[in-house]
Design an enzyme around this catalytic site. Structure first.
Site, PDB file in Angstrom:
ATOM      1  N   CYS A  16      42.125  53.954  50.370  1.00  0.00           N
ATOM      2  CA  CYS A  16      42.824  54.575  51.480  1.00  0.00           C
ATOM      3  C   CYS A  16      42.407  53.963  52.807  1.00  0.00           C
ATOM      4  O   CYS A  16      41.568  53.082  52.874  1.00  0.00           O
ATOM      5  CB  CYS A  16      42.548  56.083  51.512  1.00  0.00           C
ATOM      6  SG  CYS A  16      40.819  56.502  51.344  1.00  0.00           S
ATOM      7  N   SER A 329      50.356  36.738  49.947  1.00  0.00           N
ATOM      8  CA  SER A 329      48.918  36.930  49.794  1.00  0.00           C
ATOM      9  C   SER A 329      48.133  35.624  49.764  1.00  0.00           C
ATOM     10  O   SER A 329      46.983  35.586  50.190  1.00  0.00           O
ATOM     11  CB  SER A 329      48.626  37.731  48.525  1.00  0.00           C
ATOM     12  OG  SER A 329      49.162  37.085  47.389  1.00  0.00           O
ATOM     13  N   ASP A 391      47.138  31.497  44.420  1.00  0.00           N
ATOM     14  CA  ASP A 391      47.203  32.956  44.437  1.00  0.00           C
ATOM     15  C   ASP A 391      45.837  33.487  44.849  1.00  0.00           C
ATOM     16  O   ASP A 391      44.825  32.796  44.700  1.00  0.00           O
ATOM     17  CB  ASP A 391      47.594  33.498  43.063  1.00  0.00           C
ATOM     18  CG  ASP A 391      48.242  34.884  43.149  1.00  0.00           C
ATOM     19  OD1 ASP A 391      48.287  35.451  44.255  1.00  0.00           O
ATOM     20  OD2 ASP A 391      48.705  35.385  42.110  1.00  0.00           O
ATOM     21  N   CYS A 485      29.071  42.790  48.640  1.00  0.00           N
ATOM     22  CA  CYS A 485      29.153  43.311  47.279  1.00  0.00           C
ATOM     23  C   CYS A 485      30.073  42.414  46.455  1.00  0.00           C
ATOM     24  O   CYS A 485      31.227  42.193  46.820  1.00  0.00           O
ATOM     25  CB  CYS A 485      29.691  44.743  47.288  1.00  0.00           C
ATOM     26  SG  CYS A 485      29.885  45.441  45.637  1.00  0.00           S
TER      27      CYS A 485
END
Length: 503
Positions: A16, A329, A391, A485
């Site tokens: 979100c 993308s 990609d 991370c």
């Protein structure tokens, strides 16, 4: 806030986005704050499309609330915004999960406690949600959802730290929560007269601060130069939500508790990363989730994606006539690959921008029809050409195969796939919905098998070391403390596995 780990998705989905705004001491109660939050949520729509909500405060304990299922533009009307009066507010947009999700999970969550009303919007996922849930339930409180965002809201109200005498010490409560649950979250927490912006001590999820610029200009000490002064402050998951009337100020620091009142922002505390642990900002924000214009760690996401493309060209060169991308993308990485390889870049596929979100189809034929509906090959750049198709990631491999078939049908001689991120191999427990290990194609096949499965002449991924190098390329000279991370790539989780997971 992930209430259903077993859900099926077509690729990666984000949890979100959060956004908040507060006017200065000259601001009057109106719907203008809500309108600013609405604009911010629209700019964060890419982070979640399932539900959205705004809560505003007029300075007393009864908040104004409007929430609903669907896109921001469909949930909020002129009438609903008019009723969201206030001098401050917070907003949230949530990503699509499964059909089980209902309006009860819409954020921001609001609770009415003996200390007044409290509203919370959350981006992320608590890795120790089970143990924290038990603590809250043991206090005799029933939870209305399985969302750990509601859990955070209740924990702030129900687990007061020692030393409170004259009412609640909200910064102390927030610090206590951060000790109980060190990751993963970015939060905006609203009381009747202030907002707290909070980022977990690992800095796993993004959060940044901006200024609302006044339309009035000041002239100082007879100087003819004018300047715009802060008319308020905003906090957002991404700086791409800071448009013309708002200026990016800085990121909320990992572990920071930032208090915003009508007099401005001030840092209450910075909770350190747990001893022996490193900062762990989600590296996939750079690769996949964030808008290219957003700024993380002092650098624009677009430039990092160009670095990824350059590094990919160094690691996996191939002779070809043209470099292109899966729109949109892979555009920045394709630019970087072209710059490094000296192979011309061009558009290979025209995207139909009027096609909405499609769902997983039950057959290959329908998947291919969906791809053909979304993309049309540009024959001038495809026919009889050796193609490098860039990609940003390959999750299941369900989409790239039909795209390659489309290019072959248009006359491509060769199609070489280059992926501007390492192979995804592990699920995420910190706020990103990644399919199970069995569903991730990189865990079921080697690169040659994947190339064969999707119909490519070759297929190669950027290495983990290469991705880290690309992300940190412009940070090293700034001597900035960084840590990222890479759990979904390496299986090395910064805070350990969730307490209910046992591998």
């Amino acid at each position: 806030m992930n209430e259903d780990r077993g859900k099926v998705c077509s690729g990666l989905t984000h949890e979100c986005g959060v956004f908040s705004a507060i006017g200065n001491e000259h601001w009057t109660n109106s719907s203008e704050i809500a309108q600013i939050i609405l604009i911010g949520l629209q700019a964060l729509q890419h982070r979640g499309q399932e539900s959205t909500g705004i809560v505003t405060s007029e300075g007393h304990n009864e908040f104004n609330v409007h929430k609903g299922m669907g896109l921001v533009k469909n949930v909020f009307t002129e009438d609903s915004i008019t009723h969201l009066r206030g001098v401050m507010g917070i907003g949230h947009t949530r990503y699509s999960t499964s059909a089980k999700s209902t309006q009860v999970n819409c954020q921001p969550f609001v609770v009415h406690s003996m200390h007044g009303s409290l509203a919370v919007a959350h981006n992320g996922e608590l890795v120790n949600a089970s143990s924290l849930r038990k603590q809250v339930l043991d206090r005799g409180v029933g939870l209305s959802t399985h969302s750990d965002s509601e859990l955070i809201t209740q924990a702030l109200c129900l687990i007061p730290p020692e030393g409170e005498v004259n009412g609640p010490d909200w910064p102390a409560r927030i610090r206590h929560l951060m000790q109980l649950a060190p990751l993963s979250y970015s939060l905006v927490i609203m009381l009747k007269d202030k907002i707290y912006a909070v980022r977990d001590p690992y800095g796993n999820r993004p959060l940044c601060l901006g200024k609302i610029l006044s339309e009035h200009q000041e002239v100082g000490n007879g100087d003819l130069n004018t300047k715009r002064v802060p008319d308020g402050w905003v906090v957002s998951s991404e700086s791409c939500a800071f448009l013309k009337i708002t200026r990016y100020e800085r990121e909320i620091y990992p572990g920071e508790i930032l208090e915003l009142t009508r007099n401005g922002p001030r840092t209450i505390d910075i909770v350190p990363t747990p001893e022996g642990k490193n900062l762990a900002f989600c590296i996939f924000e750079y690769v996949y989730f964030a808008r290219p214009t957003s700024i993380f760690e002092g650098q624009e996401v677009y430039s990092v994606r160009v670095h990824c493309g350059r590094q990919l060209a160094l690691e996996h060169p191939v002779e070809a006539d043209i470099v292109g991308s899966v729109p949109e993308s892979g555009n920045a990485a394709a630019n970087g690959y072209s710059l490094e390889s000296n192979i011309p870049q061009g558009e290979l596929l025209a995207k139909n921008t009027y096609i909405g979100r499609t769902f997983i189809q039950p057959s290959n034929r329908l998947r291919q029809m969906n791809v053909a509906l979304k993309f049309t090959p540009i024959l001038t750049n495809v026919k009889n050409k050796r193609i490098i198709l860039i990609d940003d990631s390959i999750v299941r491999g369900n989409t790239i195969g039909p795209i390659i078939k489309l290019l072959r049908k248009a006359g491509a001689r060769e199609v070489h796939i280059r992926v501007a991120s390492p192979p995804l191999k592990f699920p995420c427990y910190m706020g990103i919905n990644i399919p199970t290990r069995e569903e991730l194609i990189a865990n079921t096949k080697d690169f040659e098998d994947i190339a064969m499965k999707v119909g490519a002449d070759s297929l190669q991924y950027l290495s983990v070391a290469g991705l880290v190098k690309a992300v940190q390329k412009d940070l090293i000279g700034k001597k900035q403390i960084v840590g990222h991370c890479t759990a979904c790539l390496t299986g090395e989780y910064p805070g350990g596995l969730p307490d209910e997971i046992d591998w």
